[in-house]
Scaffold this motif. Structure first.
Motif, short mmCIF file in Angstrom:
data_model
loop_
_atom_site.label_atom_id
_atom_site.label_comp_id
_atom_site.label_asym_id
_atom_site.label_seq_id
_atom_site.Cartn_x
_atom_site.Cartn_y
_atom_site.Cartn_z
N ALA A 106 0.85 -1.24 -0.59
CA ALA A 106 -0.38 0.34 -0.22
C ALA A 106 0.79 1.47 0.45
O ALA A 106 0.56 2.58 0.03
CB ALA A 106 -1.07 -0.13 1.22
N SER A 107 2.18 1.16 -0.32
CA SER A 107 2.93 2.41 0.14
C SER A 107 2.71 2.83 -1.79
O SER A 107 3.61 4.23 -1.78
CB SER A 107 4.19 2.33 0.05
OG SER A 107 4.08 2.21 1.73
N GLY A 108 2.90 2.16 -2.53
CA GLY A 108 2.67 2.77 -3.72
C GLY A 108 2.63 1.90 -5.57
O GLY A 108 2.45 0.57 -5.61
N VAL A 109 2.57 3.02 -6.38
CA VAL A 109 2.73 1.85 -7.46
C VAL A 109 3.31 2.73 -8.50
O VAL A 109 3.48 4.15 -8.65
CB VAL A 109 1.30 1.73 -8.36
CG1 VAL A 109 1.13 1.07 -10.03
CG2 VAL A 109 -0.05 1.23 -7.16
N GLY A 110 4.74 1.88 -8.94
CA GLY A 110 5.31 2.36 -9.57
C GLY A 110 6.48 2.97 -8.89
O GLY A 110 6.68 2.77 -7.64
#
Ligand code: NAD
Length: 480
Positions: free
Chosen positions: A455-459
């Protein structure tokens, strides 16, 4: 009091509605300027300007684009005192931090991508002797860039610089909580002669301006840094529109300390990784796990050192911990300290708001806080607090600490203190994090991939990854 303005089509303009929002100096808890309360109509104007500028900018030779970026970098450096002061007043962070980290790093971002674009190359794939493929990397179009309040100019420029370098034009929105240095950046862009429409900055609320950028049907790419719940809302809108998305989101980073570490170096760095910028850096290590053999020693030393941190006027050279960015965030942090107590946590130091005397008496200050005795699974240890609050937890084995470290929904950064190289590599390989710092913290090489997992990010941002993001690859296959 100053009215901040939008920067659209090369000019500083008022919002169409002529409405403004209060902008607070958190060190005093007082309104000190006003920020445009822009809406989708302002975003549309910005989009039109960016769209009009796109064709020419995307075809501008990269060495010319580079010149503009380097000019902006030089002007940021020239105005470092003014920008650092503005950042400190707007955000509450110690002036010294703004002057040594935030503003130099904003200049570096422009410098890095101003030069990086000159070295950016695409691939060719030959098929034995009968065909050749080559990849074109073309700027995607008008990029939407949305940034948070914790490192305002630093993170704003971390998106804008690669976007412009890649040949995109930009509609950008800084946080409404800390708009001032983005406004000063628009003045710098005008001084640098950046062509009208290449960069547009629209100020205002996330729900209005941010949402209008994200849901704009002709903005094909969104680069966002902020909270995980906002990222989720953005993804829900942007994904069905098939937009390119880069999401840099929240964290709950573990700081794992083994007994064989370089103790003094670890202690000094842990103080920073816990409380720098009032703990409001997405990379701060808020869950500290300490090998039981040194737990009591660490606890005593860490508490003693933390108590020496001077909290107060961000403009004072001696201040180590400034003001929390806003009243809402101040209250959120205090509510988490209360939650920690209800969950059975013992406050070893801090835990309370501080009233600073004189003109700062209404400011939002919280004592650096250390809590022990909490289960690794409780809410205090699972949810992002994003303030000067850390928990400490003992562990006995590597397996146990990895289980605790990997137990959250997040996976942004991690810190590891040990002299055992084999163990360091083993843990780096297994830990859920996009970034692993071993025997250091916040050491950044701008060429490296930056971002989180889960849940800390995408990409990823950083290096050529960001230039890849702001460009679309096109394969061209030629039969020989
Ligand atoms: P936030 O999500 O509240 O706001 C970030 C930006 O998004 C602001 O500009 C805001 O106006 C805008 N926004 C809000 N709602 C929106 C919507 N519905 N549509 C579009 N835009 C919207 O986050 P914040 O409170 O400003 O920043 C703190 C958070 O940012 C923390 O969770 C922190 O961990 C995270 N952060 C992450 C990184 C990283 O690199 N991963 C870096 C810094 C901060």
């Amino acid at each position: 009091m100053e009215n901040i303005k939008n920067y659209i089509n090369g000019e500083l303009v008022e919002p169409l509605s002529k409405k403004y929002l209060d902008n607070y100096d958190p060190s005093k808890g007082k309104v000190y300027s006003y920020i445009p309360d822009s809406d989708e109509k302002d975003v549309e104007l910005a989009y039109e300007a960016a769209n009009k500028a796109f064709h020419k900018w995307s075809l501008t030779p990269k060495d010319k684009r580079s010149e503009y970026l380097l000019k902006i970098a030089a002007l940021i450096e020239k105005n470092i005192d003014k920008l650092a002061l503005a950042e400190s007043i707007d955000n509450g962070k110690p002036l010294k931090l703004a002057k040594t980290i935030d503003i130099p790093r904003a200049a570096s971002n422009f410098h890095f991508y101003g030069t990086g674009i000159l070295h950016y190359a695409a691939n060719a794939h030959s098929m034995e002797d009968n065909a050749i493929n080559y990849t074109l990397r073309q700027p995607v179009g008008v990029a939407g860039c949305i940034s948070p309040w914790n490192l305002p100019l630093y993170l704003f420029s971390w998106k804008i610089a690669p976007a412009l370098a890649a040949g995109c034009t930009v509609v950008a929105k800084p946080s409404e909580v800390t708009p001032m240095t983005a406004y000063l950046l628009s003045e710098i862009c005008i001084e640098a002669g950046l062509p009208p429409g290449v960069l547009n900055i629209v100020h205002g609320l996330g729900a209005k301006v941010g949402n209008a950028i994200v849901s704009h049907k002709n903005i094909p790419l969104i680069s966002f840094t902020g909270g995980t719940s906002t990222g989720k809302q953005i993804a829900a809108i942007a994904a069905p529109m098939f937009k390119k998305l880069s999401l840099e989101l929240g964290g709950k980073n573990p700081n794992i300390i083994f007994a064989d570490c370089d103790y003094d170096k670890m202690l000094a760095t842990t103080l920073l990784s816990s409380f720098a910028n009032q703990g409001q850096i997405c990379l701060c290590g808020s869950r500290i796990f300490v090998e039981r053999k040194i737990y009591d020693k660490f606890k005593n030393d860490f508490v003693t050192k933390t108590k020496t941190l001077i909290v107060g006027n961000p403009l004072d050279e001696k201040t180590k911990v400034g003001a929390i960015v806003s009243k809402i965030h101040f209250e959120k942090i205090l509510s988490y300290i209360e939650l920690a107590k209800r969950e059975g946590g013992k406050i070893l130091c801090g835990g309370k708001p501080i009233t600073v005397s004189g003109e700062f008496s209404e400011g939002y200050y919280i004592e650096p806080t250390i809590i022990e005795g909490l289960d690794y699974n409780c809410r205090t240890n699972q949810e992002e607090i994003f303030g000067p609050v850390v928990t400490i937890t003992p562990f006995d084995t590597e397996e146990e600490v990895l289980r605790m470290a990997n137990s959250t929904i997040y996976g942004l950064a991690s810190v590891l203190w040990t002299q055992d190289l084999t163990r360091a590599h083993r843990i780096a390989n297994t830990i859920h994090a996009g970034i692993v710092w071993i025997n250091c913290w916040l050491l950044r090489d701008l060429r490296t991939p930056f971002g989180g997992v889960k849940a800390s990010g995408v990409g990823r941002e950083g290096g050529f990854e960001a230039l890849d993001f702001f460009t679309e690859p096109k394969n061209v296959c030629i039969k020989l």
